[in-house]
Scaffold this motif. Structure first.
Motif, mmCIF file in Angstrom:
data_model
loop_
_atom_site.group_PDB
_atom_site.id
_atom_site.type_symbol
_atom_site.label_atom_id
_atom_site.label_comp_id
_atom_site.label_asym_id
_atom_site.label_seq_id
_atom_site.Cartn_x
_atom_site.Cartn_y
_atom_site.Cartn_z
ATOM 1 N N CYS A 30 -23.929 39.341 26.233
ATOM 2 C CA CYS A 30 -23.560 39.047 27.622
ATOM 3 C C CYS A 30 -24.141 37.723 28.108
ATOM 4 N N THR A 31 -25.392 37.455 27.785
ATOM 5 C CA THR A 31 -26.033 36.232 28.279
ATOM 6 C C THR A 31 -25.682 35.009 27.438
ATOM 7 N N LEU A 34 -21.067 35.349 26.759
ATOM 8 C CA LEU A 34 -20.303 35.419 28.002
ATOM 9 C C LEU A 34 -20.934 34.607 29.129
ATOM 10 N N GLU A 35 -22.169 34.150 28.904
ATOM 11 C CA GLU A 35 -22.904 33.293 29.842
ATOM 12 C C GLU A 35 -23.134 33.932 31.211
ATOM 13 N N ILE A 36 -23.300 35.247 31.220
ATOM 14 C CA ILE A 36 -23.620 35.967 32.452
ATOM 15 C C ILE A 36 -25.105 35.761 32.736
ATOM 16 N N GLU A 66 -17.356 31.251 39.766
ATOM 17 C CA GLU A 66 -18.107 30.701 38.632
ATOM 18 C C GLU A 66 -17.320 30.941 37.344
ATOM 19 N N ASP A 67 -17.447 30.022 36.386
ATOM 20 C CA ASP A 67 -16.725 30.132 35.113
ATOM 21 C C ASP A 67 -17.007 31.443 34.394
ATOM 22 N N TRP A 68 -18.275 31.871 34.357
ATOM 23 C CA TRP A 68 -18.616 33.086 33.623
ATOM 24 C C TRP A 68 -17.947 34.313 34.252
ATOM 25 N N TYR A 69 -17.838 34.349 35.576
ATOM 26 C CA TYR A 69 -17.237 35.486 36.271
ATOM 27 C C TYR A 69 -15.724 35.509 36.039
ATOM 28 N N ASN A 71 -14.148 34.208 33.470
ATOM 29 C CA ASN A 71 -13.941 34.591 32.084
ATOM 30 C C ASN A 71 -14.128 36.098 31.885
#
Length: 77
Positions: A30-31, A34-36, A66-69, A71
């Protein structure tokens, strides 16, 4: 605000069996992939059908763009 996402499709190189057995790997996926942001992840759980449930907390409206959200919405059920 709390949101639940279910990821059905994983990036290449990530094995569902590895994620199934290890909560640390779920959060790392995830981190790192997915860059959450880590502080937004309340918990993760692999479901029996091989899908990853991600529970996010403390979301603010500004993060919805935000990009991560974006995606995460794209790859979630």
């Amino acid at each position: 605000m709390e949101s639940i996402f279910v990821v059905k499709q994983f990036e290449l190189g990530w094995d569902v069996l590895d994620l199934l057995a290890d909560t640390y790997l779920q959060e790392e996926y995830c981190t790192d992939i997915l860059e959450i942001p880590d502080d937004k992840i309340y918990g993760t759980e692999m479901m029996e059908d091989g899908q990853l449930e991600i529970v996010l907390t403390d979301l603010e409206k500004s993060e919805f763009t935000e990009d991560w959200y974006i995606n995460l919405n794209r790859i979630s059920a």
